[in-house]
Scaffold this active site. Structure first.
Site, short mmCIF file in Angstrom:
data_model
loop_
_atom_site.label_atom_id
_atom_site.label_comp_id
_atom_site.label_asym_id
_atom_site.label_seq_id
_atom_site.Cartn_x
_atom_site.Cartn_y
_atom_site.Cartn_z
N ASP A 7 55.51 86.87 64.03
CA ASP A 7 55.33 86.69 65.46
C ASP A 7 54.13 87.55 65.87
O ASP A 7 53.64 88.37 65.09
CB ASP A 7 56.61 87.12 66.18
CG ASP A 7 56.47 87.12 67.68
OD1 ASP A 7 56.02 86.10 68.24
OD2 ASP A 7 56.79 88.15 68.30
N ASP A 9 53.16 88.70 69.86
CA ASP A 9 53.42 89.61 70.97
C ASP A 9 54.74 90.35 70.77
O ASP A 9 55.77 89.73 70.53
CB ASP A 9 53.48 88.84 72.28
CG ASP A 9 52.16 88.17 72.61
OD1 ASP A 9 51.40 88.74 73.39
OD2 ASP A 9 51.89 87.08 72.06
N ASP A 166 60.33 90.31 66.76
CA ASP A 166 60.82 91.46 67.51
C ASP A 166 61.92 91.13 68.52
O ASP A 166 62.53 92.06 69.06
CB ASP A 166 59.66 92.10 68.29
CG ASP A 166 59.23 91.25 69.47
OD1 ASP A 166 59.47 91.65 70.63
OD2 ASP A 166 58.65 90.18 69.25
#
Length: 221
Positions: A7, A9, A166
């Site tokens: 990922d 961001d 995240d």
């Protein structure tokens, strides 16, 4: 071939400051109240369109489609330039370099639109590490739909992969794609770790190469 897919961001970069600034510029231009940094962080994860929907709801604008399209376009005008306040998380470059030296193929799967994704990757020198990239507008589907993640996996030609993210969105995407996830705990996640739960968790990027090595050693055993 073994792959690691990331990922962007909240995982590789902390883009919340620039997202917050761009959002509040739009709101100020519209004569609307600004939102807090904490509110903005809570809106990140499902792409720019969802972020603007959540902002509109927060400031009492409702869900008018034409208004959403107009504000999204205004937001992208403010956001698409070189990142000024976005930063890499500590240890990211060293970890990617180590994974590259270890022979792993790497890809990216993000809900960020393609233009700012490419700008951010180039700005931070990350583009050299990712063989394949799926952005928020690469396919009709976005995470947590598994399609973007499986698209990157197929494009890499890998037979197995570990996803690194995240957030709750990343955990849901990995589960839907039947792919294990290593969750970076210092990103934008709001849910308790035990409620997700990831196959692996790490709080600093210097731990990731060993997690990746251990994971694929167990897979190959």
């Amino acid at each position: 071939m073994k792959a690691v897919i990331f990922d962007l961001d909240g995982t590789l970069i902390d883009s919340a400051p620039d997202l917050h600034i761009a959002t509040n510029r739009v709101l100020t231009e519209e004569g609307l109240p600004e939102i807090s940094f904490g509110q903005l962080r809570g809106f990140i994860g499902k792409g720019a369109g969802v972020l603007i929907s959540r902002v509109m709801e927060a400031v009492g604008l409702g869900d008018d489609a034409s208004e959403h399209a107009r504000l999204l376009a205004r937001f992208m005008q403010h956001y698409e330039g070189e990142p000024k306040n976005t930063v890499l998380y500590p240890g990211v470059i060293d970890a990617l370099a180590r994974l590259e030296a270890m022979g792993y193929t790497m890809g990216l799967c993000t809900n960020k639109p393609e233009a700012p994704t490419r700008i951010a990757l180039r700005h931070f020198g990350l583009d050299r590490y990712f063989v394949q990239v799926a952005s928020g507008d690469t396919l009709p589907q976005r995470k947590p739909d598994p399609a973007p993640l499986t698209h990157v996996l197929r494009a890499l030609g890998a037979d197995c992969a570990l996803y690194v993210g995240d957030s709750e969105v990343d955990a849901e995407t990995a589960q839907a794609a039947a792919m294990p996830i290593a969750l970076y705990t210092e990103g934008y996640r709001k849910t308790a770790l035990a409620e997700l739960p990831p196959a692996y968790a790490f709080d600093h990027w210097d731990r990731l190469p060993e997690i990746v090595h251990r994971h694929f050693a167990e897979v190959s055993a």
